[in-house]
Write a protein that holds these residues in place. Structure first.
Motif, short mmCIF file in Angstrom:
data_model
loop_
_atom_site.label_atom_id
_atom_site.label_comp_id
_atom_site.label_asym_id
_atom_site.label_seq_id
_atom_site.Cartn_x
_atom_site.Cartn_y
_atom_site.Cartn_z
N LEU A 1 0.83 -1.21 0.00
CA LEU A 1 0.00 0.00 0.00
C LEU A 1 0.86 1.26 0.00
CD1 LEU A 1 -2.88 -0.96 2.47
CD2 LEU A 1 -3.12 -0.37 0.05
N ALA A 2 1.94 1.26 0.80
CA ALA A 2 2.82 2.43 0.85
C ALA A 2 3.47 2.70 -0.50
CB ALA A 2 3.88 2.23 1.93
N VAL A 3 3.94 1.64 -1.17
CA VAL A 3 4.56 1.81 -2.48
C VAL A 3 3.53 2.27 -3.50
CG1 VAL A 3 5.71 0.61 -4.38
CG2 VAL A 3 6.41 0.15 -2.01
N TRP A 4 2.35 1.66 -3.49
CA TRP A 4 1.30 2.02 -4.44
C TRP A 4 0.89 3.48 -4.27
CZ3 TRP A 4 -4.13 2.75 -3.20
CH2 TRP A 4 -4.93 3.00 -4.33
N LYS A 5 0.67 3.90 -3.03
CA LYS A 5 0.28 5.29 -2.79
C LYS A 5 1.40 6.25 -3.17
CE LYS A 5 -2.91 6.72 -0.58
NZ LYS A 5 -4.22 7.35 -0.94
N GLY A 6 2.65 5.84 -2.90
CA GLY A 6 3.77 6.69 -3.27
C GLY A 6 3.89 6.87 -4.77
N VAL A 7 3.75 5.77 -5.51
CA VAL A 7 3.81 5.84 -6.98
C VAL A 7 2.66 6.69 -7.52
CG1 VAL A 7 3.58 4.49 -9.10
CG2 VAL A 7 5.05 3.67 -7.24
N ARG A 8 1.46 6.50 -6.97
CA ARG A 8 0.31 7.30 -7.42
C ARG A 8 0.52 8.78 -7.14
NH1 ARG A 8 -5.91 6.47 -5.47
NH2 ARG A 8 -5.21 7.94 -3.89
N MET A 9 1.11 9.08 -5.98
CA MET A 9 1.38 10.47 -5.64
C MET A 9 2.44 11.06 -6.58
SD MET A 9 0.90 13.12 -3.72
CE MET A 9 -0.17 12.36 -2.52
N GLN A 10 3.43 10.26 -6.91
CA GLN A 10 4.47 10.73 -7.83
C GLN A 10 3.88 11.03 -9.21
OE1 GLN A 10 7.61 11.61 -7.83
NE2 GLN A 10 7.78 11.72 -10.06
N LEU A 11 3.03 10.15 -9.71
CA LEU A 11 2.44 10.35 -11.03
C LEU A 11 1.56 11.59 -11.07
CD1 LEU A 11 1.49 6.66 -11.92
CD2 LEU A 11 3.40 8.01 -12.84
N ALA A 12 0.93 11.90 -9.94
CA ALA A 12 0.01 13.03 -9.90
C ALA A 12 0.70 14.37 -9.63
CB ALA A 12 -1.07 12.79 -8.84
N HIS A 13 1.72 14.35 -8.78
CA HIS A 13 2.28 15.63 -8.32
C HIS A 13 3.80 15.71 -8.37
CE1 HIS A 13 -1.72 16.57 -6.74
NE2 HIS A 13 -1.71 15.40 -6.11
N GLY A 14 4.47 14.62 -8.77
CA GLY A 14 5.93 14.59 -8.68
C GLY A 14 6.65 15.17 -9.88
N ASP A 15 7.97 15.23 -9.75
CA ASP A 15 8.85 15.63 -10.85
C ASP A 15 10.08 14.72 -10.82
OD1 ASP A 15 10.29 16.50 -8.67
OD2 ASP A 15 10.09 18.64 -9.12
N GLY A 16 11.12 15.11 -11.54
CA GLY A 16 12.31 14.28 -11.60
C GLY A 16 12.99 14.11 -10.24
N ARG A 17 12.96 15.16 -9.45
CA ARG A 17 13.59 15.09 -8.13
C ARG A 17 12.87 14.11 -7.22
NH1 ARG A 17 13.67 20.15 -3.88
NH2 ARG A 17 14.87 19.13 -2.20
N THR A 18 11.55 14.23 -7.13
CA THR A 18 10.80 13.32 -6.26
C THR A 18 10.80 11.90 -6.81
OG1 THR A 18 8.73 13.97 -7.36
CG2 THR A 18 9.33 15.13 -5.34
N ARG A 19 10.86 11.76 -8.14
CA ARG A 19 10.96 10.41 -8.72
C ARG A 19 12.24 9.72 -8.27
NH1 ARG A 19 10.19 11.68 -13.64
NH2 ARG A 19 12.36 11.85 -14.30
N ARG A 20 13.32 10.47 -8.19
CA ARG A 20 14.58 9.90 -7.73
C ARG A 20 14.49 9.47 -6.26
NH1 ARG A 20 17.33 13.82 -9.06
NH2 ARG A 20 17.66 14.92 -7.10
N TYR A 21 13.88 10.32 -5.43
CA TYR A 21 13.71 9.96 -4.02
C TYR A 21 12.84 8.72 -3.86
CZ TYR A 21 15.55 14.63 -2.87
OH TYR A 21 16.32 15.76 -2.73
N LEU A 22 11.76 8.66 -4.62
CA LEU A 22 10.85 7.51 -4.52
C LEU A 22 11.55 6.24 -4.98
CD1 LEU A 22 8.04 6.32 -4.01
CD2 LEU A 22 7.44 6.94 -6.37
N LEU A 23 12.29 6.32 -6.07
CA LEU A 23 12.99 5.15 -6.57
C LEU A 23 14.01 4.65 -5.54
CD1 LEU A 23 13.65 3.16 -8.84
CD2 LEU A 23 15.22 4.86 -9.78
N LEU A 24 14.75 5.56 -4.93
CA LEU A 24 15.74 5.17 -3.93
C LEU A 24 15.06 4.58 -2.69
CD1 LEU A 24 18.20 8.19 -4.24
CD2 LEU A 24 18.65 5.82 -4.90
#
Length: 261
Positions: free
Chosen positions: A174-197
């Motif tokens: 659930l945490a990963v799914w919500k994080g990915v959904r949040m990234q797709l809706a509001h993220g950018d390259g910087r937050t994508r890097r943090y999420l991936l790490l």
């Protein structure tokens, strides 16, 4: 900070009290040094019997305190500060639980080591809820209800010998799914890097712990074992989750302030 400390310490104390009763006597936990691949150092005191696996817990405290004392941005709201402080205190409180488990090898700290993992992951969901709804629509009662459900989900460990693993898998998913959904809706390259790490660190946390004894066949993992490196990954998971969530929170708070202006 007083509110965050109170809201973390009271449930912590309640769980400690319950874990020291007979309630969890049937929960499957490991209570021997053989569970860990790191060899015990006989001449050291018990709280350092496995030096690497014990001392790595200091990293949780360092990361937790650094984010607890982080100044935040100029636009950080009271709710955002509260979410950050609670998450940081969870890291600080979690360290002595894990260390105590290794030092005494008793059921209560072993149960607490499992149990506290669940509300930590659930707090990521609560924090994302604040970002999605915004400070105006967010209610502390929603986060409290989510945390209560998370704490109660440990009851699965009483129902089945693999109940904890099921509960943890659901929390992580659930945490990963919500994080990915949040990234797709509001993220950018910087937050994508943090999420991936953060996700890679989470995967390392799980996989390295499971492969602890298998990896110990290789010299590289005989003192700094898979379990040790899994804890390093867990600390990094905390750290990159903080960066991901605080960055998105600052962005959401900035947009909210701009709309009000």
């Amino acid at each position: 900070m007083k509110s965050a400390l109170l809201h973390v310490s009271l449930p912590f104390a309640l769980c400690v009290a319950l874990a020291n009763t007979s309630l969890f006597d049937q929960v499957q936990v490991d209570l021997s040094y053989e569970h860990y691949a790191e060899p015990r150092v006989e001449h050291l005191p018990r709280f350092l019997a496995m030096p690497c696996n014990c001392l790595v817990n200091l990293a949780y405290i360092c990361v937790g305190l650094s984010w607890l004392l982080w100044g935040g941005g100029d636009k950080e709201t009271a709710q955002s500060r509260y979410m950050r402080q609670v998450f940081a205190l969870m890291a600080v409180f979690y360290a002595p639980v894990q260390w105590t488990r290794l030092a005494v090898l008793r059921r209560a700290p072993a149960v607490l080591d499992q149990w506290f993992t669940l509300p930590i992951f659930a707090w990521v969901l609560a924090w994302i809820g604040l970002i999605e709804r915004g400070p105006a629509k967010w209610r502390a009662s929603q986060a409290a209800a989510l945390e209560l459900c998370s704490v109660l989900s440990y009851g699965l460990a009483l129902a089945h010998r693999r109940g904890f693993e099921v509960a943890l898998g659901c929390h992580v998913g659930l945490a990963v799914w919500k994080g990915v959904r949040m990234q797709l809706a509001h993220g950018d390259g910087r937050t994508r890097r943090y999420l991936l790490l953060a996700v890679l660190s989470c995967a390392g946390f799980v996989v390295l712990k499971l492969l602890d004894h298998w990896l110990a066949r290789y010299r590289l993992f005989q003192r700094f074992t898979g379990h040790f490196w899994s804890k390093v990954c867990d600390v990094l998971q905390f750290h990159f989750s903080f960066w991901f969530l605080t960055t998105l929170t600052e962005r959401a708070d900035g947009k909210s302030a701009a709309r009000q202006d």
